[in-house]
Scaffold this motif. Structure first.
Motif: not given
Length: 349
Positions: A238-251
């Motif tokens: 959940d934490a990783v997916m939340n970061l990816m949804n919020r920040y394009p640089d992580v995705s």
């Protein structure tokens, strides 16, 4: 004096365990159910927690989940007390971040050794993690806000030590998060219909495992096993997916990892289809030399090498003997020393 929190609804077990620890010199806190245990852990921050699984109000898994969400309690060593040690229960607890299991009934020495071992490892982890955090710039390169939060997420996770030849997850398991290798090496493999193993990939320090399954939200398509004593931390799904949804640089970072994995799979399929056994084994040795700690010599069993190269074990043995005669490698038992990496890289047939 180290403090131990015992969370156990059985009064006899809880009190007898507390008595043993007090006689050994530990300060002991007690909780009769999971809800009280979480309150005491949050308030007193014990050095280690012993927790039953089946309890009223809040079970052991719930206790561990809540403690892991709190940055103050997430790194406290956590040992499950259980009346059964089935594989599914063991893996569930370990995936959630438990450090060990004690199967009831346990004797005094088993209890004391488990606690002493985990407290000693915690000290080692603190020194080890300080060094590992220095590498975060490499494994989470970039300066965006999302990358900064990813670094904070990694820094706040508990390190899990996994012994050599232990399974991290099996093909078909549902991913609970993303694994990051902090030290050691891990192989992933598939079992063919005829029972043969095919090694899919090798992961070393600073590599992520499970990106494909996490992004597609599906079960693992291969199993993962440690090749030596390995340290990993798991970043919750959940934490990783939340970061990816919020920040394009992580995705973008994880998409790059996934793309590289696909390219490696395509190259592996081409090798199996068109390359001779000599070239396949040579390229496998070259790959090992770049992914294992010592690039010139390493230890690997014939079966593991055969699985990685997609060859029969007997063929691996014959080809290694040829390479030895040609002064490409030196081999003693399972130890292989590469003598001429350039010739291995340029091998055509």
């Amino acid at each position: 004096m180290k403090t131990v929190l015992i969370i156990e609804d059985n009064n006899d077990i809880r009190e007898s365990t507390a008595e043993i620890l007090q006689l050994t010199g530990y300060k002991v806190l007690q909780a009769s159910n999971g809800r009280i245990g979480v309150e005491i852990a949050t308030q007193h921050l014990p050095d280690i927690i012993l927790c039953d699984i089946m309890m009223p109000e809040l079970d052991g898994y719930g206790v561990l989940y809540l403690l892991n969400k709190n940055t103050d309690t997430a790194t406290i060593p956590f040992i499950f007390l259980t009346a059964k040690a089935e594989r599914i229960d063991f893996r569930k607890g370990m995936e959630m971040g438990a450090d060990d299991y004690l199967t009831k009934p346990f004797d005094d020495m088993e209890l004391l050794k488990a606690i002493e071992s985990r407290l000693a490892r915690k000290q080692q982890h603190e020194a080890f993690f300080t060094k590992s955090l220095q590498n975060l710039q490499l494994l989470a390169s970039g300066s965006g806000k999302g990358i900064a939060e990813l670094k904070n997420l990694i820094a706040g996770r508990k390190i899990r030590q996994v012994r050599k030849k232990q399974i991290l997850y099996y093909e078909g398991d549902q991913p609970q998060g993303l694994y990051l290798v902090l030290d050691g090496s891990i192989r992933t493999y598939k079992i063919a219909e005829d029972g043969r193993e095919l090694m899919m990939n090798l992961y070393k320090t600073d590599d992520y495992l499970g990106v494909h399954a996490l992004l597609l939200d599906e079960a693992y398509t291969e199993s993962a096993e440690t090749l030596d004593d390995t340290a990993v931390c798991m970043l919750p799904k959940d934490a990783v997916m939340n970061l990816m949804n919020r920040y394009p640089d992580v995705s973008v970072q994880f998409i790059k990892i996934l793309a590289n994995n696909i390219l490696e799979k395509e190259e592996q399929l081409l090798q199996l289809a068109y390359h001779s056994v000599r070239k396949r084994l040579a390229q496998t040795l070259v790959k090992l030399s770049t992914q294992l700690p010592d690039p010139t010599q390493f230890k690997i069993l014939r079966d593991e090498l055969a699985a990685m190269a997609g060859m029969a074990t007997e063929t691996v043995s014959r080809t290694l003997s040829d390479f030895k005669d040609e002064k490409l490698i030196e081999k003693k038992g399972s130890h292989i020393q590469i003598l001429d990496i350039n010739r291995l890289m340029k091998m055509k047939n």
